[in-house]
Design an enzyme around this catalytic site. Structure first.
Site, PDB file in Angstrom:
ATOM      1  N   ARG A  66       0.855  -1.185   0.000  1.00 56.58           N
ATOM      2  CA  ARG A  66       0.000   0.000   0.000  1.00 56.58           C
ATOM      3  C   ARG A  66       0.892   1.236   0.000  1.00 56.58           C
ATOM      4  NH1 ARG A  66      -1.894   0.903   4.412  1.00 56.58           N
ATOM      5  NH2 ARG A  66      -1.217  -0.867   5.624  1.00 56.58           N
ATOM      6  N   TYR A 194      -1.378  -3.377  -6.903  1.00 56.45           N
ATOM      7  CA  TYR A 194      -1.160  -4.057  -5.624  1.00 56.45           C
ATOM      8  C   TYR A 194      -2.477  -4.149  -4.830  1.00 56.45           C
ATOM      9  CZ  TYR A 194      -0.210  -5.183  -0.925  1.00 56.45           C
ATOM     10  OH  TYR A 194      -0.307  -5.806   0.287  1.00 56.45           O
ATOM     11  N   GLY A 196      -3.868  -4.026  -1.742  1.00 56.64           N
ATOM     12  CA  GLY A 196      -4.441  -3.039  -0.812  1.00 56.64           C
ATOM     13  C   GLY A 196      -4.827  -1.737  -1.496  1.00 56.64           C
ATOM     14  N   LYS A 203      -9.540  -2.149   2.026  1.00 59.53           N
ATOM     15  CA  LYS A 203      -9.220  -0.981   2.856  1.00 59.53           C
ATOM     16  C   LYS A 203     -10.028   0.255   2.415  1.00 59.53           C
ATOM     17  CE  LYS A 203      -5.956  -3.316   4.960  1.00 59.53           C
ATOM     18  NZ  LYS A 203      -6.153  -3.809   6.330  1.00 59.53           N
ATOM     19  N   HIS A 223     -10.419  -1.869  11.949  1.00 62.58           N
ATOM     20  CA  HIS A 223      -9.320  -2.719  11.471  1.00 62.58           C
ATOM     21  C   HIS A 223      -9.081  -3.809  12.524  1.00 62.58           C
ATOM     22  CE1 HIS A 223      -4.856  -2.837   9.954  1.00 62.58           C
ATOM     23  NE2 HIS A 223      -5.596  -3.726   9.338  1.00 62.58           N
ATOM     24  N   LYS A 249      -2.240 -10.433  13.072  1.00 58.67           N
ATOM     25  CA  LYS A 249      -3.702 -10.547  13.229  1.00 58.67           C
ATOM     26  C   LYS A 249      -4.230 -11.850  12.636  1.00 58.67           C
ATOM     27  CE  LYS A 249      -6.216  -6.992  11.947  1.00 58.67           C
ATOM     28  NZ  LYS A 249      -5.388  -6.088  11.114  1.00 58.67           N
ATOM     29  N   ASP A 272      -9.245  -9.324   9.525  1.00 52.63           N
ATOM     30  CA  ASP A 272      -8.703  -7.996   9.204  1.00 52.63           C
ATOM     31  C   ASP A 272      -9.669  -6.848   9.472  1.00 52.63           C
ATOM     32  OD1 ASP A 272      -6.563  -6.386   8.173  1.00 52.63           O
ATOM     33  OD2 ASP A 272      -7.621  -6.201   6.271  1.00 52.63           O
ATOM     34  N   ARG A 362       1.816 -12.388  -0.661  1.00 54.72           N
ATOM     35  CA  ARG A 362       0.481 -12.629  -0.088  1.00 54.72           C
ATOM     36  C   ARG A 362      -0.202 -13.853  -0.661  1.00 54.72           C
ATOM     37  NH1 ARG A 362      -1.784  -8.425   3.502  1.00 54.72           N
ATOM     38  NH2 ARG A 362      -0.149  -6.867   3.559  1.00 54.72           N
TER      39      ARG A 362
END
Ligand code: OXD
Ligand code: MN
Length: 582
Positions: A66, A194, A196, A203, A223, A249, A272, A362
């Site tokens: 990001r 990308y 994010g 997001k 979040h 997380k 998330d 990822r």
């Protein structure tokens, strides 16, 4: 013509794609798209014996994470974006950013991706439509959201969808912008491929736009992971936990309970994002708006997160990993020995220098493939929260776990949480970046108003969840972690839930209640008494520095900061003074 069709026609008129394709999300369509993406090189196949249905995607080398400095909140007034967001006026956005979309899809296909956040028919459910010229985005959105016909059915002739426009553009960082218009509830993203930045349901909508919706409609977009903890007596509790990016997380949400044999079970609801709303019963209810995971791979193994490993074993998209000549994916921290020959994440033969997989590589995989999902993860009503956790990564200062005295003190705890910079982040190593509620990069409006919104939420909660600070990352003088982390974090979670039940004993400190001696379940855990003592201690000198630093942070918000937060800060300092030597 339906409102969505009118909008699509208008955007196509500007971006000039060769063709427009509405996505229905079906299996047949997905197979067609994947084949096309394999043919044009967007995706390549991974080893189909070990990873059936899995593909690899490589992003441009300058486009791997990001980009917060290219992410803007475009509200009419700058003060409505607040001091923690980049701001661009809507007029400047039109003048500077919109021209980048003109004709950008010439020679390309524009895919129309209708999607739902939250289960269909749920009071939490919201509708978005993303147009994009990237098949990678389409394939990811199909996993991360409820995409396709279900969303079109829900949409009907409604106008209240969140429109998002994405084009990969020319991938130049000079022409990369991630724009949010919280007042008109729309998103533009250009120049990136990308996740994010381009999976606009994540997001951009589920946090930045949704946080502004929540402010206006009386709910919260956070979040946070959500997990289910079952106690030996069969009592089921739900925990929501906010941690800054890269604090584990996903691992916490998918934890394997080391105490399952004693009846302590953990199941996953989300990893998330959580949308929270007060229920008519006075409790705070949570839903995971997503339907998949976009998790970090390095460090993920059967030892650290076996549920994740099973989740992305098949039908997953892996981004920026290394591969063997046979197409077996590899990343730093994967199980087993490192294969002798690897192609690195950039597509070059790996020469042993630097990481073979990108540190932010990822997996995208459906929640339906995750063995630890709770049977209630898609409950349209959500799940009622017993506990909210605000976590940070701190080598010192923050105890392992501390319960806030009340709601207002809990909001103060959340508003002041922070993480020490690691070498991977910008800034001076060791300095603290305050990341309120882990929302610093994700709050779509002035964070001072956001704190006020959190404070007011209490008026609608007769049975609020308890709030806690947590820190799994405390170290000793030699830099060694004092707490084992991972599945053992369940011990702190059990204590929190037992506090909610009114059972566990606590000791009062100036910064909250910490576990009384013997109140933490340490069954079968090998931890030294002095380590435990440090983990639960409150160092007065360190906390005086902390409160001074918090005061500076609060000053950023000027008069807009709710007075309750400065009052909480004053009270914390007074408690520290009163308990000197304690
Ligand atoms: C994420 C993040 O990708 O928080 O979830 O950065
Ligand atoms: Mn995140």
């Amino acid at each position: 013509m339906k409102p969505v069709e009118r909008w699509v026609e208008e955007i196509a008129g500007e971006t000039k794609p060769d063709r427009v394709v509405y996505c229905d999300g079906s299996e047949a369509e997905n197979e067609r798209f994947i084949k096309q993406a394999l043919d044009d090189g967007t995706l390549s196949l991974l080893d189909q014996k070990q990873h059936p249905g899995c593909t690899l995607h490589r992003t441009h080398q300058n486009d791997v994470a990001r980009t917060e400095h290219l992410t803007f909140i475009s509200s009419k007034k700058q003060e409505d974006a607040g001091p923690t967001n980049n701001w661009m006026s809507p007029a400047d956005a039109r003048a500077r950013v919109w021209p980048l979309f003109r004709g950008v899809m010439k020679g390309r296909t524009m895919y129309v991706v209708p999607y739902l956040l939250g289960p269909a028919g749920s009071p939490f459910c919201r509708i978005g439509v993303e147009v994009t010229d990237s098949l990678y985005v389409v394939a990811n959105m199909r996993i991360m959201t409820r995409m396709g016909q279900a969303a079109l059915d829900e949409l009907g002739s409604r106008e209240d969808f969140v429109p998002g426009i994405h084009s990969t553009g020319d991938l130049s960082p000079d022409r990369r912008f991630i724009m949010h218009f919280p007042e008109e509830r729309s998103i533009w993203s250009v120049g990136s491929g990308y996740g994010g930045n381009v999976l606009l349901g994540k997001k951009c909508f589920a946090l930045r736009i949704a946080s502004a919706m929540g402010r206006d409609e009386g709910w919260l977009a956070e979040h946070m992971l959500i997990l289910e903890l079952t106690l030996p007596d069969g009592d089921v509790h739900y925990v929501a936990a906010a941690f800054p990016s890269a604090c584990g997380k996903t691992n916490l949400a998918m934890m394997v309970s080391p105490l399952e044999h004693l009846g302590y079970k953990v199941r996953t609801v989300g990893d998330d994002i959580a949308w929270l709303r007060p229920g008519s019963d006075g409790r705070l209810w949570a839903v995971n708006p997503e339907s998949g995971f976009f998790g970090v791979l390095p460090g993920t193994s059967a030892a650290t997160n076996p549920n994740a490993v099973e989740t992305f074993r098949k039908n997953a998209i892996l981004t920026n990993v290394a591969v063997t000549p046979e197409g077996v994916p590899w990343w730093e921290g994967k199980d087993g020995a490192r294969p002798p020959v690897l192609t690195d994440w950039k597509g070059s033969p790996w020469n042993g220098e630097g990481p073979a997989a990108h540190p932010n590589s990822r997996f995208t995989a459906s929640a339906r493939q995750c063995p630890s999902m709770s049977p209630r993860w898609e409950d349209p009503q959500g799940v009622p929260l017993s506990v909210i956790v605000f976590g940070g990564r701190r080598a010192s200062v923050l105890p392992l776990v501390a319960q806030a005295f009340d709601w207002e003190n809990g909001v103060f705890a959340g508003a002041t949480i922070g993480s020490e910079m690691t070498v991977a982040a910008f800034g001076k190593v060791g300095t603290v970046r305050r990341d309120p509620m882990a929302m610093l990069p994700f709050c779509g409006y002035n964070m001072a108003d956001y704190f006020g919104h959190w404070l007011r939420m209490k008026d609608r909660l007769s049975r609020p969840p308890l709030m806690f600070r947590a820190n799994w990352f405390r170290r000793d003088a030699d830099g060694r972690y004092l707490w084992p982390g991972f599945g053992q974090n369940i011990r702190a979670l059990i204590w929190m839930v037992e506090r909610f039940q009114g059972k566990a004993e606590a000791r009062e400190t100036p910064v909250g209640f910490v576990p009384a001696p013997k109140s933490l379940n340490l069954d079968g855990l090998d931890i030294r008494d002095d380590a435990l003592e440090t983990l639960l201690s409150v160092d007065h000198d360190a906390w005086r520095h902390e409160t001074a630093d918090i005061r500076l942070f609060f000053q950023k918000f000027g008069d807009r900061l709710p007075p309750e937060l400065n009052r909480q800060l004053d009270e914390t300092e007074r408690r520290l003074d009163r308990s000197e030597g304690f």
